[in-house]
Write an enzyme that holds these catalytic residues in place. Sequence first.
Site, PDB file in Angstrom:
ATOM      1  N   ARG A 134      -3.910  55.357 -72.915  1.00  0.00           N
ATOM      2  CA  ARG A 134      -4.336  55.180 -71.509  1.00  0.00           C
ATOM      3  C   ARG A 134      -5.693  54.497 -71.372  1.00  0.00           C
ATOM      4  O   ARG A 134      -6.367  54.622 -70.347  1.00  0.00           O
ATOM      5  CB  ARG A 134      -4.339  56.504 -70.752  1.00  0.00           C
ATOM      6  CG  ARG A 134      -2.970  57.147 -70.691  1.00  0.00           C
ATOM      7  CD  ARG A 134      -2.828  58.036 -69.477  1.00  0.00           C
ATOM      8  NE  ARG A 134      -1.465  58.498 -69.368  1.00  0.00           N
ATOM      9  CZ  ARG A 134      -0.986  59.604 -69.947  1.00  0.00           C
ATOM     10  NH1 ARG A 134      -1.780  60.354 -70.673  1.00  0.00           N
ATOM     11  NH2 ARG A 134       0.257  59.943 -69.806  1.00  0.00           N
ATOM     12  N   LYS A 156      -9.264  39.431 -67.301  1.00  0.00           N
ATOM     13  CA  LYS A 156      -7.828  39.162 -67.213  1.00  0.00           C
ATOM     14  C   LYS A 156      -7.245  39.316 -68.606  1.00  0.00           C
ATOM     15  O   LYS A 156      -7.662  38.626 -69.547  1.00  0.00           O
ATOM     16  CB  LYS A 156      -7.561  37.741 -66.709  1.00  0.00           C
ATOM     17  CG  LYS A 156      -7.665  37.592 -65.214  1.00  0.00           C
ATOM     18  CD  LYS A 156      -7.125  36.242 -64.769  1.00  0.00           C
ATOM     19  CE  LYS A 156      -7.246  36.068 -63.270  1.00  0.00           C
ATOM     20  NZ  LYS A 156      -6.878  34.708 -62.834  1.00  0.00           N
ATOM     21  N   GLU A 198     -12.823  23.249 -69.235  1.00  0.00           N
ATOM     22  CA  GLU A 198     -13.170  24.436 -68.437  1.00  0.00           C
ATOM     23  C   GLU A 198     -14.678  24.480 -68.155  1.00  0.00           C
ATOM     24  O   GLU A 198     -15.112  25.063 -67.166  1.00  0.00           O
ATOM     25  CB  GLU A 198     -12.721  25.722 -69.148  1.00  0.00           C
ATOM     26  CG  GLU A 198     -11.227  25.810 -69.421  1.00  0.00           C
ATOM     27  CD  GLU A 198     -10.384  26.295 -68.235  1.00  0.00           C
ATOM     28  OE1 GLU A 198     -10.952  26.547 -67.155  1.00  0.00           O
ATOM     29  OE2 GLU A 198      -9.146  26.403 -68.405  1.00  0.00           O
ATOM     30  N   LYS A 240     -18.993  31.974 -63.877  1.00  0.00           N
ATOM     31  CA  LYS A 240     -17.801  32.832 -63.823  1.00  0.00           C
ATOM     32  C   LYS A 240     -18.186  34.261 -63.445  1.00  0.00           C
ATOM     33  O   LYS A 240     -17.498  34.905 -62.642  1.00  0.00           O
ATOM     34  CB  LYS A 240     -17.054  32.801 -65.162  1.00  0.00           C
ATOM     35  CG  LYS A 240     -15.826  33.686 -65.107  1.00  0.00           C
ATOM     36  CD  LYS A 240     -14.683  33.253 -65.956  1.00  0.00           C
ATOM     37  CE  LYS A 240     -13.461  34.117 -65.644  1.00  0.00           C
ATOM     38  NZ  LYS A 240     -12.342  33.859 -66.515  1.00  0.00           N
ATOM     39  N   GLU A 250      -9.092  38.756 -57.852  1.00  0.00           N
ATOM     40  CA  GLU A 250      -8.562  37.495 -57.312  1.00  0.00           C
ATOM     41  C   GLU A 250      -7.849  37.657 -55.969  1.00  0.00           C
ATOM     42  O   GLU A 250      -6.686  37.305 -55.795  1.00  0.00           O
ATOM     43  CB  GLU A 250      -7.631  36.835 -58.341  1.00  0.00           C
ATOM     44  CG  GLU A 250      -7.444  35.342 -58.054  1.00  0.00           C
ATOM     45  CD  GLU A 250      -6.771  34.577 -59.179  1.00  0.00           C
ATOM     46  OE1 GLU A 250      -7.184  34.738 -60.334  1.00  0.00           O
ATOM     47  OE2 GLU A 250      -5.861  33.822 -58.869  1.00  0.00           O
ATOM     48  N   ARG A 254     -12.134  34.015 -56.330  1.00  0.00           N
ATOM     49  CA  ARG A 254     -11.806  33.816 -57.761  1.00  0.00           C
ATOM     50  C   ARG A 254     -10.759  32.714 -57.958  1.00  0.00           C
ATOM     51  O   ARG A 254     -10.683  32.100 -59.014  1.00  0.00           O
ATOM     52  CB  ARG A 254     -11.342  35.134 -58.404  1.00  0.00           C
ATOM     53  CG  ARG A 254     -11.140  35.008 -59.916  1.00  0.00           C
ATOM     54  CD  ARG A 254     -11.056  36.352 -60.626  1.00  0.00           C
ATOM     55  NE  ARG A 254     -10.858  36.160 -62.052  1.00  0.00           N
ATOM     56  CZ  ARG A 254     -11.010  37.081 -62.985  1.00  0.00           C
ATOM     57  NH1 ARG A 254     -11.352  38.296 -62.642  1.00  0.00           N
ATOM     58  NH2 ARG A 254     -10.816  36.815 -64.256  1.00  0.00           N
ATOM     59  N   ASN A 258      -9.145  28.367 -60.522  1.00  0.00           N
ATOM     60  CA  ASN A 258      -7.877  27.726 -60.862  1.00  0.00           C
ATOM     61  C   ASN A 258      -7.876  26.236 -60.528  1.00  0.00           C
ATOM     62  O   ASN A 258      -6.813  25.611 -60.480  1.00  0.00           O
ATOM     63  CB  ASN A 258      -6.721  28.426 -60.123  1.00  0.00           C
ATOM     64  CG  ASN A 258      -6.584  29.874 -60.550  1.00  0.00           C
ATOM     65  OD1 ASN A 258      -6.858  30.213 -61.703  1.00  0.00           O
ATOM     66  ND2 ASN A 258      -6.194  30.744 -59.633  1.00  0.00           N
ATOM     67  N   HIS A 261      -5.336  23.866 -62.035  1.00  0.00           N
ATOM     68  CA  HIS A 261      -4.302  24.665 -62.704  1.00  0.00           C
ATOM     69  C   HIS A 261      -2.912  24.521 -62.069  1.00  0.00           C
ATOM     70  O   HIS A 261      -1.917  24.693 -62.759  1.00  0.00           O
ATOM     71  CB  HIS A 261      -4.717  26.143 -62.750  1.00  0.00           C
ATOM     72  CG  HIS A 261      -5.787  26.422 -63.779  1.00  0.00           C
ATOM     73  ND1 HIS A 261      -7.017  25.811 -63.754  1.00  0.00           N
ATOM     74  CD2 HIS A 261      -5.803  27.222 -64.876  1.00  0.00           C
ATOM     75  CE1 HIS A 261      -7.743  26.239 -64.776  1.00  0.00           C
ATOM     76  NE2 HIS A 261      -7.038  27.086 -65.470  1.00  0.00           N
ATOM     77  N   HIS A 265      -0.486  23.588 -64.885  1.00  0.00           N
ATOM     78  CA  HIS A 265       0.605  24.458 -65.342  1.00  0.00           C
ATOM     79  C   HIS A 265       1.944  23.724 -65.315  1.00  0.00           C
ATOM     80  O   HIS A 265       2.801  23.942 -66.180  1.00  0.00           O
ATOM     81  CB  HIS A 265       0.688  25.723 -64.478  1.00  0.00           C
ATOM     82  CG  HIS A 265      -0.387  26.718 -64.800  1.00  0.00           C
ATOM     83  ND1 HIS A 265      -0.766  27.724 -63.954  1.00  0.00           N
ATOM     84  CD2 HIS A 265      -1.168  26.861 -65.899  1.00  0.00           C
ATOM     85  CE1 HIS A 265      -1.739  28.438 -64.517  1.00  0.00           C
ATOM     86  NE2 HIS A 265      -1.998  27.933 -65.688  1.00  0.00           N
ATOM     87  N   HIS A 279      -3.461  23.856 -73.160  1.00  0.00           N
ATOM     88  CA  HIS A 279      -3.853  24.301 -71.818  1.00  0.00           C
ATOM     89  C   HIS A 279      -5.036  23.502 -71.244  1.00  0.00           C
ATOM     90  O   HIS A 279      -4.984  23.015 -70.108  1.00  0.00           O
ATOM     91  CB  HIS A 279      -4.180  25.795 -71.850  1.00  0.00           C
ATOM     92  CG  HIS A 279      -4.674  26.340 -70.554  1.00  0.00           C
ATOM     93  ND1 HIS A 279      -3.862  26.462 -69.454  1.00  0.00           N
ATOM     94  CD2 HIS A 279      -5.902  26.770 -70.175  1.00  0.00           C
ATOM     95  CE1 HIS A 279      -4.564  26.951 -68.440  1.00  0.00           C
ATOM     96  NE2 HIS A 279      -5.811  27.153 -68.854  1.00  0.00           N
TER      97      HIS A 279
HETATM   98  N1  GLY Z   1      -9.158  31.921 -65.873  1.00  0.00           N
HETATM   99  C1  GLY Z   1      -9.302  32.157 -64.519  1.00  0.00           C
HETATM  100  C2  GLY Z   1      -9.789  33.533 -64.191  1.00  0.00           C
HETATM  101  O1  GLY Z   1     -10.227  34.241 -65.076  1.00  0.00           O
HETATM  102  O2  GLY Z   1      -9.740  33.920 -63.065  1.00  0.00           O
END
Ligand code: GLY
Length: 385
Positions: A134, A156, A198, A240, A250, A254, A258, A261, A265, A279
């Site tokens: 947990r 993430k 990035e 960031k 997000e 946030r 992207n 992206h 993608h 990527h």
């Molecule tokens: N890679 C985008 C984020 O962490 O929100």
Amino acid sequence: MPQSASNQAHEMGDAKVRVPLGPRSYDVVIAGNLLQRAGEYIAPILRKKRVAIVTDENVAKLHLETLHHSLSKQDIEFTTIVLPVGEKTKSLSHFGDLLDQLLAAKITRDECLIAFGGGVIGDITGFAASTLRRGVDFVQIPTTLLSQVDSSVGGKTGINSPHGKNLIGAFYQPKLVLADVSLLDTLPQRDVLAGYAEVVKYGLLGDFLFFEWLEENGHAVVTGDTAARIQAVKVSVKAKADIVAEDEHEQGVRALLNLGHTFGHALEAETGYGSNLVHGEGVAIGMLMAMMLSSKMGHIDGQDCTRVTTHFSHVGMMAQLPAINGLNWCSDTLLSHMYQDKKVDQGKLTFILMKSIGNAFVTQNVEKQDILDVLDQFTNHTNKE
Ligand code: GLY
């Protein structure tokens, strides 16, 4: 009382950025030759002096001994789990095996995982940390430029499903991130450039002065200048951290992260998420497409687009779709990939567009024909070659 990573970074003269998330706040330490001192940073945050290192075969060969030595110097016991290299490792079956191995090693709730690798290792290890008993603590030691400036920061974590990328996962913050820019010296140049996409992203979405700095210093960043790399990683992580602090899950701002992206993608989906287009390369071309779309819709001056494309070419980044054997780029197919993306909301695509360099915004107000026109511009260029 244990010394905080902030105090230590100060004493050791290392750069650090705080990710301020209340009780889940943590530091990102950025320096050269940091791996040799990893144990000194990790020891104070441990509840028990025992950790499980999760890494991949490439990183293990190059750098594992250094990490082992650094932990041993602080009397930290460790067990090491080495996973295969590549995106396929982010699967449910590898995830299950990893949990089994951690349980077999008797990692308890008050022990800690160390994610030692690029984005794949960070994502699967972070997710394992969020579920093992947990939830156990974890530390990120990112070994690629992309993971140092993006995926290791912000919590993430996750794995892929046959239904799509990163569809299974959790927001789960690390206790500490150690970004050693010296590890980038052994990274293939293609991966450095993919990570650099990035880095530029932060300039494009919110920091014109950083973009100007990259125009001056980007070449030094991609060719291995340590001071330039520390500065680039520091500014990127700070950007960031600010965004994550405002919108951890997000729900709003946030999404700016992207940029590039939605297009990127689709390009990755079309090329099979493999080595034909990694990527960061998808993101690089995707950002140029997003800028073209912004220009077509009258949001941004065409000169800004030229300026960014020139910078990409100057540092050696991809600025056009690559010609790939057996693949005829098709705008309609790319558009259909976009509609399968997990971020499609009630049939609407979300785009990050730009008003100028350093000023991006989120919108769903985009005409399909404008998207197709932008895609045509890129696909025709490559198919004609
Ligand atoms: N890679 C985008 C984020 O962490 O929100």
